[in-house]
Design a protein around this motif. Structure first.
Motif, PDB file in Angstrom:
ATOM      1  N   THR A  47       0.841  -1.209   0.000  1.00 38.64           N
ATOM      2  CA  THR A  47       0.000   0.000   0.000  1.00 38.64           C
ATOM      3  C   THR A  47       0.874   1.256   0.000  1.00 38.64           C
ATOM      4  O   THR A  47       0.674   2.170  -0.814  1.00 38.64           O
ATOM      5  CB  THR A  47      -0.917   0.020   1.253  1.00 38.64           C
ATOM      6  N   ILE A  48       1.870   1.271   0.886  1.00 39.03           N
ATOM      7  CA  ILE A  48       2.736   2.451   0.974  1.00 39.03           C
ATOM      8  C   ILE A  48       3.553   2.591  -0.311  1.00 39.03           C
ATOM      9  O   ILE A  48       3.759   3.692  -0.817  1.00 39.03           O
ATOM     10  CB  ILE A  48       3.632   2.394   2.239  1.00 39.03           C
ATOM     11  N   GLU A  49       3.977   1.466  -0.855  1.00 37.79           N
ATOM     12  CA  GLU A  49       4.727   1.500  -2.118  1.00 37.79           C
ATOM     13  C   GLU A  49       3.879   2.147  -3.227  1.00 37.79           C
ATOM     14  O   GLU A  49       4.360   2.999  -3.969  1.00 37.79           O
ATOM     15  CB  GLU A  49       5.093   0.078  -2.510  1.00 37.79           C
ATOM     16  N   THR A  50       2.610   1.743  -3.291  1.00 37.11           N
ATOM     17  CA  THR A  50       1.705   2.337  -4.295  1.00 37.11           C
ATOM     18  C   THR A  50       1.601   3.845  -4.076  1.00 37.11           C
ATOM     19  O   THR A  50       1.707   4.633  -5.023  1.00 37.11           O
ATOM     20  CB  THR A  50       0.289   1.708  -4.176  1.00 37.11           C
ATOM     21  N   ILE A  51       1.421   4.241  -2.823  1.00 34.66           N
ATOM     22  CA  ILE A  51       1.260   5.676  -2.515  1.00 34.66           C
ATOM     23  C   ILE A  51       2.530   6.443  -2.893  1.00 34.66           C
ATOM     24  O   ILE A  51       2.467   7.506  -3.514  1.00 34.66           O
ATOM     25  CB  ILE A  51       0.921   5.863  -1.012  1.00 34.66           C
ATOM     26  N   LEU A  52       3.697   5.878  -2.535  1.00 35.31           N
ATOM     27  CA  LEU A  52       4.958   6.589  -2.791  1.00 35.31           C
ATOM     28  C   LEU A  52       5.317   6.620  -4.279  1.00 35.31           C
ATOM     29  O   LEU A  52       6.138   7.436  -4.699  1.00 35.31           O
ATOM     30  CB  LEU A  52       6.102   5.954  -1.985  1.00 35.31           C
ATOM     31  N   ASN A  53       4.711   5.749  -5.051  1.00 27.04           N
ATOM     32  CA  ASN A  53       5.008   5.722  -6.492  1.00 27.04           C
ATOM     33  C   ASN A  53       4.137   6.666  -7.303  1.00 27.04           C
ATOM     34  O   ASN A  53       4.211   6.686  -8.535  1.00 27.04           O
ATOM     35  CB  ASN A  53       4.808   4.308  -7.042  1.00 27.04           C
ATOM     36  N   HIS A  54       3.293   7.446  -6.613  1.00 29.76           N
ATOM     37  CA  HIS A  54       2.337   8.296  -7.338  1.00 29.76           C
ATOM     38  C   HIS A  54       3.027   9.305  -8.268  1.00 29.76           C
ATOM     39  O   HIS A  54       4.004   9.944  -7.909  1.00 29.76           O
ATOM     40  CB  HIS A  54       1.463   9.081  -6.353  1.00 29.76           C
ATOM     41  N   LYS A  55       2.508   9.438  -9.447  1.00 32.89           N
ATOM     42  CA  LYS A  55       2.849  10.543 -10.347  1.00 32.89           C
ATOM     43  C   LYS A  55       1.624  10.813 -11.214  1.00 32.89           C
ATOM     44  O   LYS A  55       0.950   9.872 -11.647  1.00 32.89           O
ATOM     45  CB  LYS A  55       4.081  10.261 -11.199  1.00 32.89           C
ATOM     46  N   SER A  56       1.319  12.066 -11.427  1.00 27.85           N
ATOM     47  CA  SER A  56       0.142  12.386 -12.246  1.00 27.85           C
ATOM     48  C   SER A  56       0.365  11.920 -13.677  1.00 27.85           C
ATOM     49  O   SER A  56       1.476  11.990 -14.199  1.00 27.85           O
ATOM     50  CB  SER A  56      -0.102  13.896 -12.240  1.00 27.85           C
ATOM     51  N   GLU A 108       1.898   7.328 -21.339  1.00 26.06           N
ATOM     52  CA  GLU A 108       3.218   7.923 -21.040  1.00 26.06           C
ATOM     53  C   GLU A 108       3.270   8.149 -19.552  1.00 26.06           C
ATOM     54  O   GLU A 108       2.252   8.475 -18.948  1.00 26.06           O
ATOM     55  CB  GLU A 108       3.334   9.303 -21.679  1.00 26.06           C
ATOM     56  N   GLU A 109       4.454   8.024 -18.981  1.00 28.39           N
ATOM     57  CA  GLU A 109       4.565   8.281 -17.544  1.00 28.39           C
ATOM     58  C   GLU A 109       5.593   9.364 -17.285  1.00 28.39           C
ATOM     59  O   GLU A 109       6.660   9.380 -17.887  1.00 28.39           O
ATOM     60  CB  GLU A 109       4.972   7.002 -16.814  1.00 28.39           C
ATOM     61  N   ASN A 110       5.266  10.279 -16.400  1.00 25.41           N
ATOM     62  CA  ASN A 110       6.247  11.277 -15.951  1.00 25.41           C
ATOM     63  C   ASN A 110       7.153  10.657 -14.904  1.00 25.41           C
ATOM     64  O   ASN A 110       6.850   9.598 -14.363  1.00 25.41           O
ATOM     65  CB  ASN A 110       5.522  12.464 -15.302  1.00 25.41           C
ATOM     66  N   ASP A 111       8.254  11.357 -14.620  1.00 28.29           N
ATOM     67  CA  ASP A 111       9.066  10.943 -13.478  1.00 28.29           C
ATOM     68  C   ASP A 111       8.376  11.398 -12.205  1.00 28.29           C
ATOM     69  O   ASP A 111       7.556  12.322 -12.230  1.00 28.29           O
ATOM     70  CB  ASP A 111      10.454  11.606 -13.555  1.00 28.29           C
ATOM     71  N   LYS A 112       8.753  10.756 -11.121  1.00 30.57           N
ATOM     72  CA  LYS A 112       8.206  11.156  -9.817  1.00 30.57           C
ATOM     73  C   LYS A 112       8.739  12.531  -9.441  1.00 30.57           C
ATOM     74  O   LYS A 112       9.937  12.784  -9.571  1.00 30.57           O
ATOM     75  CB  LYS A 112       8.686  10.145  -8.763  1.00 30.57           C
ATOM     76  N   ALA A 130      -7.122   3.317  -7.870  1.00 30.63           N
ATOM     77  CA  ALA A 130      -6.832   3.286  -9.313  1.00 30.63           C
ATOM     78  C   ALA A 130      -5.362   2.936  -9.549  1.00 30.63           C
ATOM     79  O   ALA A 130      -5.042   2.082 -10.396  1.00 30.63           O
ATOM     80  CB  ALA A 130      -7.176   4.637  -9.946  1.00 30.63           C
ATOM     81  N   GLU A 131      -4.477   3.582  -8.798  1.00 28.92           N
ATOM     82  CA  GLU A 131      -3.044   3.335  -9.002  1.00 28.92           C
ATOM     83  C   GLU A 131      -2.678   1.902  -8.611  1.00 28.92           C
ATOM     84  O   GLU A 131      -1.804   1.290  -9.225  1.00 28.92           O
ATOM     85  CB  GLU A 131      -2.217   4.383  -8.248  1.00 28.92           C
ATOM     86  N   SER A 132      -3.364   1.372  -7.617  1.00 23.18           N
ATOM     87  CA  SER A 132      -3.081  -0.021  -7.210  1.00 23.18           C
ATOM     88  C   SER A 132      -3.491  -1.006  -8.303  1.00 23.18           C
ATOM     89  O   SER A 132      -3.032  -2.138  -8.335  1.00 23.18           O
ATOM     90  CB  SER A 132      -3.798  -0.357  -5.895  1.00 23.18           C
ATOM     91  N   VAL A 173      -3.800   8.694 -12.842  1.00 23.85           N
ATOM     92  CA  VAL A 173      -4.823   9.726 -12.609  1.00 23.85           C
ATOM     93  C   VAL A 173      -4.212  11.109 -12.737  1.00 23.85           C
ATOM     94  O   VAL A 173      -2.992  11.276 -12.600  1.00 23.85           O
ATOM     95  CB  VAL A 173      -5.412   9.638 -11.182  1.00 23.85           C
ATOM     96  N   CYS A 174      -5.067  12.073 -12.981  1.00 21.21           N
ATOM     97  CA  CYS A 174      -4.658  13.470 -12.812  1.00 21.21           C
ATOM     98  C   CYS A 174      -5.843  14.253 -12.250  1.00 21.21           C
ATOM     99  O   CYS A 174      -6.940  14.231 -12.821  1.00 21.21           O
ATOM    100  CB  CYS A 174      -4.206  14.092 -14.136  1.00 21.21           C
ATOM    101  N   TYR A 175      -5.622  14.890 -11.129  1.00 26.28           N
ATOM    102  CA  TYR A 175      -6.637  15.805 -10.584  1.00 26.28           C
ATOM    103  C   TYR A 175      -6.792  16.970 -11.550  1.00 26.28           C
ATOM    104  O   TYR A 175      -5.810  17.404 -12.185  1.00 26.28           O
ATOM    105  CB  TYR A 175      -6.191  16.370  -9.232  1.00 26.28           C
ATOM    106  N   ILE A 176      -8.004  17.491 -11.649  1.00 32.10           N
ATOM    107  CA  ILE A 176      -8.256  18.622 -12.547  1.00 32.10           C
ATOM    108  C   ILE A 176      -8.866  19.778 -11.757  1.00 32.10           C
ATOM    109  O   ILE A 176     -10.097  19.954 -11.697  1.00 32.10           O
ATOM    110  CB  ILE A 176      -9.197  18.217 -13.716  1.00 32.10           C
ATOM    111  N   GLY A 177      -7.979  20.554 -11.130  1.00 34.82           N
ATOM    112  CA  GLY A 177      -8.444  21.749 -10.420  1.00 34.82           C
ATOM    113  C   GLY A 177      -8.911  22.808 -11.398  1.00 34.82           C
ATOM    114  O   GLY A 177      -9.661  23.723 -11.040  1.00 34.82           O
ATOM    115  N   GLY A 178      -8.479  22.652 -12.663  1.00 40.65           N
ATOM    116  CA  GLY A 178      -8.904  23.573 -13.720  1.00 40.65           C
ATOM    117  C   GLY A 178     -10.431  23.647 -13.833  1.00 40.65           C
ATOM    118  O   GLY A 178     -10.965  24.612 -14.376  1.00 40.65           O
TER     119      GLY A 178
END
Ligand SMILES: Cc1cc2nc3c(=O)[nH]c(=O)nc-3n(C[C@H](O)[C@H](O)[C@H](O)COP(=O)(O)O)c2cc1C
Length: 246
Positions: free
Chosen positions: A4-13, A168-172, A125-127, A132-137
């Motif tokens: 679980t923590i690994e999934t959380i720490l791997n987050h990138k939009s 495509e994936e961004n870097d963390k 979703a990441e698990s 994902v990307c949040y859209i505050g826009g």
């Protein structure tokens, strides 16, 4: 470290998606994960609108600061603060809650409930290998998007969440170090050295990302967004929708 923590720490939009729509089972699973989050006083003062109509999705992508990648997502969720549902229930119970739901605190409660649910959706979703990307826009177009989604009074969109399989994936992105974020017992004002060093360190991240020596650093991005997005129309909008009046 557990999974679980690994999934959380791997987050990138993720801002580039494969052309794969989420199916109903996946959507239900994500929403259920969102709903498992705590809510203030068990109010559940939020609603989630899943946008499946490509025309509505396209309009939201435009109103939300012209972000075309939203259209390519496997599913678009709009997280709304929702005091309307409890307003209806209060009428059933003949209890007057108008004063409370019209206050700033209720607006905060709705935003917090929506945010906690959303972050659960993100982790779920990441698990499952999605991005994902949040859209505050969405709040750039809060008026148009509220009309488009036919939101009643006491409901407003807090943000969107584009979900799907990454193409495509961004870097963390490196975060502020622990000692820059964490204060023990009281707020410490003397953290600027850590913050300034972190800011310098982020130049390396931007240089690696762009593949050339970059002068770009975290603070410029953060502060520029605060300079650029006052969204002064929001107060008036919320007031018109019966919210944040006192
Ligand atoms: C509430 C919220 C709103 C955001 N809005 C947008 C947005 O409109 N467009 C976008 O591309 N990214 C948006 N983001 C993503 C942030 O830019 C991103 O989380 C941040 O740069 C850190 O990068 P990371 O998520 O890859 O770690 C938003 C994030 C949050 C939490």
């Amino acid at each position: 470290m557990n999974q679980t923590i690994e999934t959380i720490l791997n987050h990138k939009s993720v801002r580039a998606f494969k052309n794969i729509s989420l199916n109903e089972t996946q959507i239900e699973q994500l929403v259920e994960a969102g709903q498992a989050a705590s809510t203030a006083s068990y109010q559940q003062s939020y609603s989630i609108i899943g946008v499946t109509d490509p025309i509505i999705k396209g309009k939201i992508a435009k109103y939300a600061g012209n972000q075309p990648f939203i259209e390519d997502s496997g599913h678009l969720l709009i997280f709304c603060a929702d005091l309307y549902r409890n307003k209806l229930m209060s009428e059933e119970l003949d209890i007057d809650i108008e004063k409370t739901i019209q206050g700033v605190d209720a607006t905060i409660v709705g935003a917090v409930d929506a945010s906690l649910a959303a972050q659960n959706v993100v982790i779920a979703a990441e698990s499952l290998g999605m991005g994902v990307c949040y859209i505050g826009g969405v709040r750039d177009g809060i008026i148009e998007i509220s009309d488009l989604l036919e939101l009643p009074d006491y409901v407003y969109p807090v943000f969107g969440l584009a979900v799907g399989y990454p193409s495509e994936e961004n870097d963390k992105k490196p975060r502020i170090p622990f000692e820059g974020i964490y204060h023990e017992n009281k707020y410490k004002l003397d953290k600027m050295d850590v913050i300034k060093q972190y800011n310098k360190d982020t130049k390396t991240y931007y240089s690696l990302r762009s593949g050339e020596l970059s002068d770009r650093a975290w603070a410029k991005t953060a502060v520029s967004s605060l300079n650029r997005l006052p969204r002064t129309f929001i107060k008036d909008f919320l007031n018109k929708r019966g919210l944040s009046k006192h």
